[in-house]
Design an enzyme around this catalytic site. Structure first.
Site, PDB file in Angstrom:
ATOM      1  N   GLU A  52     -36.596 -39.835   2.244  1.00 41.23           N
ATOM      2  CA  GLU A  52     -35.663 -38.724   2.492  1.00 41.23           C
ATOM      3  C   GLU A  52     -36.320 -37.382   2.163  1.00 41.23           C
ATOM      4  OE1 GLU A  52     -31.249 -40.642   1.724  1.00 41.23           O
ATOM      5  OE2 GLU A  52     -32.555 -40.335  -0.001  1.00 41.23           O
TER       6      GLU A  52
ATOM      7  N   ASN B 145     -13.483 -16.089  -6.870  1.00 39.89           N
ATOM      8  CA  ASN B 145     -12.781 -17.344  -6.636  1.00 39.89           C
ATOM      9  C   ASN B 145     -11.264 -17.349  -6.761  1.00 39.89           C
ATOM     10  OD1 ASN B 145     -14.686 -19.396  -5.860  1.00 39.89           O
ATOM     11  ND2 ASN B 145     -15.711 -18.897  -7.772  1.00 39.89           N
TER      12      ASN B 145
ATOM     13  N   ASP C  57     -17.023 -23.509   1.523  1.00 40.27           N
ATOM     14  CA  ASP C  57     -17.267 -24.534   0.506  1.00 40.27           C
ATOM     15  C   ASP C  57     -17.295 -25.921   1.127  1.00 40.27           C
ATOM     16  OD1 ASP C  57     -17.693 -23.028  -1.702  1.00 40.27           O
ATOM     17  OD2 ASP C  57     -15.694 -23.278  -2.567  1.00 40.27           O
TER      18      ASP C  57
ATOM     19  N   PHE D 188       0.847  -1.207   0.000  1.00 36.62           N
ATOM     20  CA  PHE D 188       0.000   0.000   0.000  1.00 36.62           C
ATOM     21  C   PHE D 188       0.870   1.240   0.000  1.00 36.62           C
ATOM     22  CE2 PHE D 188      -2.176   3.404   2.385  1.00 36.62           C
ATOM     23  CZ  PHE D 188      -3.369   3.495   1.693  1.00 36.62           C
TER      24      PHE D 188
ATOM     25  N   ASP E 236     -26.279 -22.329 -10.042  1.00 36.76           N
ATOM     26  CA  ASP E 236     -24.893 -21.947  -9.741  1.00 36.76           C
ATOM     27  C   ASP E 236     -24.086 -21.850 -11.035  1.00 36.76           C
ATOM     28  OD1 ASP E 236     -22.082 -22.211  -8.319  1.00 36.76           O
ATOM     29  OD2 ASP E 236     -23.540 -21.963  -6.709  1.00 36.76           O
ATOM     30  N   ASP E 237     -22.809 -21.970 -10.933  1.00 38.81           N
ATOM     31  CA  ASP E 237     -21.852 -21.809 -12.029  1.00 38.81           C
ATOM     32  C   ASP E 237     -22.216 -22.698 -13.240  1.00 38.81           C
ATOM     33  OD1 ASP E 237     -19.592 -21.188 -13.410  1.00 38.81           O
ATOM     34  OD2 ASP E 237     -18.174 -21.890 -11.898  1.00 38.81           O
TER      35      ASP E 237
ATOM     36  N   ASP F 110     -16.810 -10.703   5.818  1.00 39.92           N
ATOM     37  CA  ASP F 110     -16.374  -9.567   6.622  1.00 39.92           C
ATOM     38  C   ASP F 110     -17.493  -8.541   6.718  1.00 39.92           C
ATOM     39  OD1 ASP F 110     -16.124  -7.560   4.374  1.00 39.92           O
ATOM     40  OD2 ASP F 110     -14.691  -9.055   3.653  1.00 39.92           O
TER      41      ASP F 110
HETATM   42  C1  DGJ Z   1     -17.097 -21.440  -5.316  1.00 38.95           C
HETATM   43  C2  DGJ Z   1     -18.325 -21.405  -4.471  1.00 38.95           C
HETATM   44  O1  DGJ Z   1     -18.018 -21.266  -3.136  1.00 38.95           O
HETATM   45  C3  DGJ Z   1     -19.146 -22.646  -4.753  1.00 38.95           C
HETATM   46  O2  DGJ Z   1     -20.245 -22.691  -3.895  1.00 38.95           O
HETATM   47  C4  DGJ Z   1     -19.555 -22.621  -6.186  1.00 38.95           C
HETATM   48  O3  DGJ Z   1     -20.403 -21.531  -6.419  1.00 38.95           O
HETATM   49  C5  DGJ Z   1     -18.338 -22.547  -7.073  1.00 38.95           C
HETATM   50  N1  DGJ Z   1     -17.475 -21.464  -6.713  1.00 38.95           N
HETATM   51  C6  DGJ Z   1     -18.726 -22.393  -8.520  1.00 38.95           C
HETATM   52  O4  DGJ Z   1     -17.657 -22.209  -9.324  1.00 38.95           O
END
Ligand code: DGJ
Length: 736
Positions: free
Chosen positions: A616, A482, A550, A282, A368-369, A536
């Site tokens: 289930e 990510n 995860d 910084f 999701d992805d 955070d």
């Molecule tokens: C990381 C996330 O924490 C997961 O839950 C999922 O969304 C993957 N990325 C998808 O690439």
């Protein structure tokens, strides 16, 4: 009035319901720290500072022949630099003449009603019920042409004091700022333990408690995010402090980027806690007239132990930090497609998952992805936020409409801050990512990071996400991130300003979130960074729930959720039931236990519902109903850690209690079962001692004091990794 200035003693006195904070202007206009702790009257505290001639402790020029006045040991509010204080400093600058001295003297102060709001970063806001006053003390260094405004806002009823700093170049030449801490707090004693939360990807926020010893304990992040590895919130507590008693100080930084927290025990066994933006990497060029804000630090104190400290943070963060209208509202129970299908899906598969989930009582389907560009694995397409028609033949709108026709709402995953080299966005704008000229960029999960310090990139991203939100009915967005940052170099900044990239990235991110999240109050935004890599207070300002890890293994989650609960309300934590053997640990635990653990937060599923048996699915339906019965306690109640997974190897238990103490729910998971085991008891907390509670589902009626002191026996027949959950309801009238 929660802030007063005593002209005679030259002391500033800040008071909350259960704490006092006192500062003093020294004879030479330094700002000294005198006290923070249990409430005290506004007396003269001068006697606390015993001046003494100490060897090798230099004396500022203005002290004349007084060899006993030295900043080397005096407790200060904002340490100076190159001025005889050798401890971890509040500020480091490079003045126009190349010198590095900063010696701020108190030149003015003012007290006003209301909460100071930061301009460039999230900060707490005063609610309509709050009495908040703000004190600004200006420290001026005439020679450097710099003034530092130390800003204190006092939330009287909530036992919270916020601190931040605004540094202004009041001179006529640029100054380089290498370090600007948000808060420096000096304690004249040091017999404390430091509690911090450390981890790694898929095992975040494990509680670490260490005695503060001579030297500097330092935690922080240089990854561009607050990180999986350390959290920007720590606690100092007296040695014997536990959940029920002991002095506890909380320090929680509202910032999502590189941070540093240092606890330094000095040569005289005094303690300095210093926290703010991490100075590593910084360097900020402050032009004449320009200002730089340091993020807000939220301080809290209690004499009543760690639970009381957590309650202070949970309440103030729910009421005064998170901007989402959902913060105390029920959120839909969701099913997420990630562990159900990863990248391998088409419209039909998703609709089947959603259909079966609807039968389980699920209310929201989250895609999701893998839905965009040509993303069939994680090596491509980030940046190309257009639907992959090969997978979703009716597009996003078509899928969302069909999901809605099943009675579910629709959510979508995005990772806007990233770009794949194999993407149209990257091909069109290779200069939009962080990369040092002449060097190939470091990849993380194959991807590069967009340069959010650039206003044009931020503009593009805000427009892109806003457009996406208009394409289909989308009620929920999972905002992922990510990788850790590297190659912090921006084509938009000159060579002298490259040290600003990490910080400007976060400011850019906050601007995008202002434009996207705050303008879509109806959409629930879930934060995520490979799970809990950006868990955070800065993110909680925007996102009412954050994907905690995860790691969906119920037994690992006991520790992760326990650590997270010290500062963050459980209503900020998203937790899912996934399939067994668990994809991260290979462990198998019952569906019941997985449900109990996932109900410790915002509840959902992350599994292929088409593979569940009818039995289930019926269990899941019952879980959703059970969760709904006490969801309001998670959203608005008080949280109690009944045992620690670190000190009780046998079971982990936790509890929610409504604010009026009429209802509670206790949950427990057995973590180690021995043959012919001892009888163990779970002891609820936070109940009305004199009232009687019905143990739900039984005809047992027990007094609050009996429940809290003797507890409830844990059934012998409970096996390892099995759990139980029971409600307690206050009984009106006489006990049976
Ligand atoms: C990381 C996330 O924490 C997961 O839950 C999922 O969304 C993957 N990325 C998808 O690439």
């Amino acid at each position: 009035m929660s802030i007063t200035y005593n002209q005679t003693a030259k002391t500033f006195f800040l008071k909350t319901k259960n704490s006092s904070y006192v500062m003093k202007i020294s004879d030479f206009d330094n700002l000294l720290h005198l006290y923070y702790g249990a409430p005290i009257p506004d007396e003269n505290l001068d006697y606390l500072i015993q001046l003494q001639d100490r060897g090798f402790s230099p004396n500022p020029f203005e002290a004349g022949n007084n060899r006993s006045f030295s900043l080397d040991f005096l407790p200060q509010e904002f340490s100076t630099n190159e001025n005889g204080d050798y401890r971890s400093s509040s500020i480091e600058v490079q003045n126009p003449d190349g010198s590095r001295t900063f010696s701020g003297k108190v030149t003015e102060y003012h007290i006003e009603e209301g909460k100071h709001l930061l301009e460039t970063m999230p900060s707490l806001r005063a609610g309509s019920e709050d009495t908040v006053h703000t004190l600004t003390i200006r420290l001026t260094d005439e020679a450097a042409g710099l003034c530092a405004d130390l800003i204190y806002s006092v939330f009287e009823e909530k036992d919270v004091i916020t601190r931040s700093v605004l540094l202004t170049n009041s001179g006529s030449a640029p100054v380089k700022v290498g370090r600007l801490m948000s808060a420096t707090l000096d304690f004249m004693d040091s017999d404390y333990d430091l509690i911090y939360f450390a981890g790694r990807h898929t095992m975040e926020r494990e509680e670490i408690r260490i005695p503060v010893e001579r030297g500097i304990h330092s935690i922080g992040s240089t990854r561009g995010t607050s990180s999986h590895q350390y959290n920007p919130s720590v606690i100092l507590c007296t040695k014997g402090a536990d959940e029920d008693q002991g002095k506890c100080y909380g320090f929680s930084l509202i910032y999502s980027g590189n941070f540093l927290i240092e606890a330094e025990k000095d040569q005289y066994s005094q303690l300095r806690l210093n926290a703010g933006i991490n100075p590593k990497g910084f360097s900020y060029a402050l032009a004449p007239g320009e200002s730089l804000e340091a993020p807000e630090m939220v301080l809290a104190f209690t004499c009543r132990g760690l639970t009381a400290l957590s309650h202070i943070y949970h309440d103030v963060y729910r009421e005064n930090l998170c901007r989402s209208p959902y913060v105390k509202r029920p959120r839909p129970v969701l099913i997420n497609s990630w562990e159900a299908a990863y990248f391998d899906f088409d419209e039909e598969k998703l609709l089947n998952i959603a259909k079966n989930a609807a039968q389980m009582g699920v209310e929201l389907f989250v895609l999701d992805d893998g839905w965009f560009g040509k993303r069939n694995n994680d090596s491509s397409s980030l940046g190309d936020w257009t639907v992959n028609r090969a997978k979703l033949k009716h597009g996003l709108k078509g899928l969302s409409d069909q999901i809605h026709n099943m009675g579910l709402s629709f959510g979508l995953w995005i990772e806007p801050e990233m770009v794949s080299e194999d993407s149209d966005l990257y091909r069109a704008h290779p200069d939009w990512c962080l990369r040092v000229p002449g060097r190939p960029a470091v990849r993380g999960r194959y991807q590069l990071v967009l340069d959010l310090s650039r206003p044009d990139v931020c503009r593009y991203l805000a427009d892109t996400i806003n457009h996406l939100l208009s394409e289909a009915r989308i009620e929920y967005i999972k905002w992922d991130m990510n990788r850790s940052l590297s190659d912090a170099w921006s084509g938009m900044l000159d060579r002298n300003s490259q040290g600003e990239v990490y910080h400007k990235y976060i400011l850019g991110l906050y601007r995008i979130m202002d434009e996207v999240i705050l303008t879509h109050p109806d959409v629930i935004f879930c934060g995520c960074s490979g799970g809990g890599g950006r868990y955070d207070p800065g993110m909680y300002y925007y996102q009412p729930q954050i994907w905690c890890s995860d790691n969906t293994d119920a037994i690992s989650r006991l520790k992760i959720q326990y650590g997270t609960s010290f500062i963050y309300p459980m209503s900020a934590l998203e937790s899912h039931v996934s399939i067994c053997p668990n994809h991260q640990t290979g462990r198998t635990v019952s569906l019941k236990t997985r449900g109990i653990v996932a109900m410790d937060g915002i509840f959902g599923y992350e599994l292929d519902s088409t593979r569940l048996s009818e039995d289930e699915k019926a269990q899941c339906r019952a879980q959703v109903q059970a969760y709904k019965r006490f969801e309001d306690l998670i959203l608005t109640g008080d949280y109690y850690r009944l045992t620690s997974p670190y000190t009780n190897p046998f079971f982990t238990a936790w509890q929610y209690v409504s604010k009026d103490k009429r209802r509670a729910v206790v949950s427990l998971v057995l973590t180690d079962k021995e043959s012919n085991d001892a009888q163990r008891f779970v002891k609820p907390r936070g109940l009305l001692a004199d009232a009687f509670y019905q143990v739900d589902g039984t005809d047992r009626v027990l007094s609050g004091s009996l429940l809290m002191n003797a507890g409830i026996p844990i059934p012998f027949e409970l096996k390892e990794y099995e759990g139980i959950q029971f409600g307690l309801t206050l009984l009106e009238g006489e006990p049976r």
